[in-house]
Structure formats: structure tokens, C-alpha cells
Motif scaffolding. Sequence first.
Motif, short mmCIF file in Angstrom:
data_model
loop_
_atom_site.label_atom_id
_atom_site.label_comp_id
_atom_site.label_asym_id
_atom_site.label_seq_id
_atom_site.Cartn_x
_atom_site.Cartn_y
_atom_site.Cartn_z
N PHE A 113 27.83 -30.65 -17.52
CA PHE A 113 26.52 -29.99 -17.87
C PHE A 113 25.78 -28.83 -17.35
N PHE A 114 25.50 -27.55 -18.35
CA PHE A 114 24.84 -26.69 -17.96
C PHE A 114 23.37 -27.02 -18.03
N CYS A 115 22.78 -26.96 -16.78
CA CYS A 115 21.34 -27.16 -16.52
C CYS A 115 20.31 -26.30 -16.59
N GLU A 116 19.66 -26.35 -17.65
CA GLU A 116 18.62 -24.95 -17.85
C GLU A 116 17.15 -25.76 -17.28
N PHE A 117 16.52 -24.67 -16.49
CA PHE A 117 15.16 -24.98 -16.11
C PHE A 117 14.03 -24.07 -16.26
N ASP A 118 14.57 -22.94 -17.14
CA ASP A 118 13.51 -21.90 -17.48
C ASP A 118 13.92 -21.26 -19.06
N GLY A 119 14.09 -22.30 -19.54
CA GLY A 119 14.55 -21.83 -21.06
C GLY A 119 13.39 -22.03 -22.21
N PRO A 120 13.65 -21.50 -23.30
CA PRO A 120 14.98 -21.32 -23.90
C PRO A 120 15.49 -19.89 -23.57
N ARG A 121 16.70 -19.96 -23.45
CA ARG A 121 17.42 -18.55 -23.11
C ARG A 121 18.83 -18.62 -23.42
N THR A 122 19.26 -17.61 -23.76
CA THR A 122 20.88 -17.49 -23.83
C THR A 122 21.50 -17.01 -22.20
N ARG A 123 22.17 -18.16 -21.71
CA ARG A 123 22.79 -17.85 -20.36
C ARG A 123 24.00 -17.71 -20.20
N ARG A 124 24.70 -17.17 -19.33
CA ARG A 124 26.12 -17.01 -18.89
C ARG A 124 26.76 -18.05 -18.11
N VAL A 125 27.97 -18.54 -18.23
CA VAL A 125 28.77 -19.35 -17.30
C VAL A 125 30.07 -18.84 -16.87
N TYR A 126 30.41 -18.74 -15.75
CA TYR A 126 31.80 -17.93 -15.36
C TYR A 126 32.63 -19.13 -15.17
N VAL A 127 33.80 -19.01 -15.54
CA VAL A 127 34.82 -20.14 -15.36
C VAL A 127 36.14 -19.58 -14.95
N ARG A 128 36.67 -20.03 -13.88
CA ARG A 128 37.76 -19.32 -13.11
C ARG A 128 38.88 -20.33 -12.79
N VAL A 129 39.85 -20.55 -13.37
CA VAL A 129 41.05 -21.45 -12.98
C VAL A 129 41.87 -20.84 -12.14
N VAL A 130 42.23 -21.51 -10.72
CA VAL A 130 43.08 -20.76 -9.92
C VAL A 130 44.27 -21.90 -9.56
#
Length: 130
Positions: A113-130
Motif C-alpha cells: 500500500f502507498f500511504c498518502e498523508f498530505d493528499g490529494p496529489r500525484t505521487r511517485r514510487v520507485y521500484v528496483r528489482v535486484v
Amino acid sequence: MPLSLNVRTKSRNEMVDITRSVAEQVTASGISEGLCVVYVPHTTAGVTINEGADPAVCEDIVRKLGELVPAGDRYRHLEGNADSHVKATLVGSSVTVLVEGGNLVLGTWQKIFFCEFDGPRTRRVYVRVV
Ligand code: ZN
């Protein structure tokens, strides 16, 4: 730059299930065995893993965080979102999930779950698989 996804939130406080989007990034990486790091580059949002079967669980988490960290308190940060910063720190800014056979290894009831605490906004999430 790492792979990333956008999350559009609708409320000031909200948990958004991003499991499917993260799984798509794992597929896109082409990596079948490893670790998937999900990182939120924001100071008033976070990421966590919890139950996704019953939406009441997320509602309870959001409500309880609001009770523990009320918006109107004796904060020194004057931007009006001190509670958002505190909640983001409590939740944390990254999770790591094992990858096996190209799939995220999550428990039966677990979702990311992405947890928004100061929305509404468009947010970014980085994903890295190693
Ligand atoms: Zn602030």
C-alpha cells in the motif's frame, strides 16, 4: 533512474493498493529471483504491507494514525502538515519483497500500500528489482 510509477491519491489520508503496478514492474525488469525494493521519495507519504482482503483494515489504520497524530497539535513546523510528516515516518518510506519465479512473494492476505498523508496529489514510487 529506477523504474517508477505514478500514484494519484484522492484524499488527504489514504492507503492505495499498488501491488499490481509493482508486480508489473517486476515483470518489466525481467528478473525472476531477487529482491524488489519499493521506495517512496516523499516526506509526507510512505509505503507499507498489510491486509488487502478486507478494506476495513486500511480504514482502521488510517483512522488510528489520525488519532495518534492529530492534525492540530503543538507542532513547530508551520507548513500545516506536521502530522503528515510524523505519520510518514511511522509508516516508513520503503518495503522490500522477495521475488521468486518472477513473482512477488507475499502472504495470502498481504498487499503493498502507498500511504498518502498530505493528499490529494500525484505521487511517485520507485521500484528496483535486484
Ligand atoms: Zn511540511
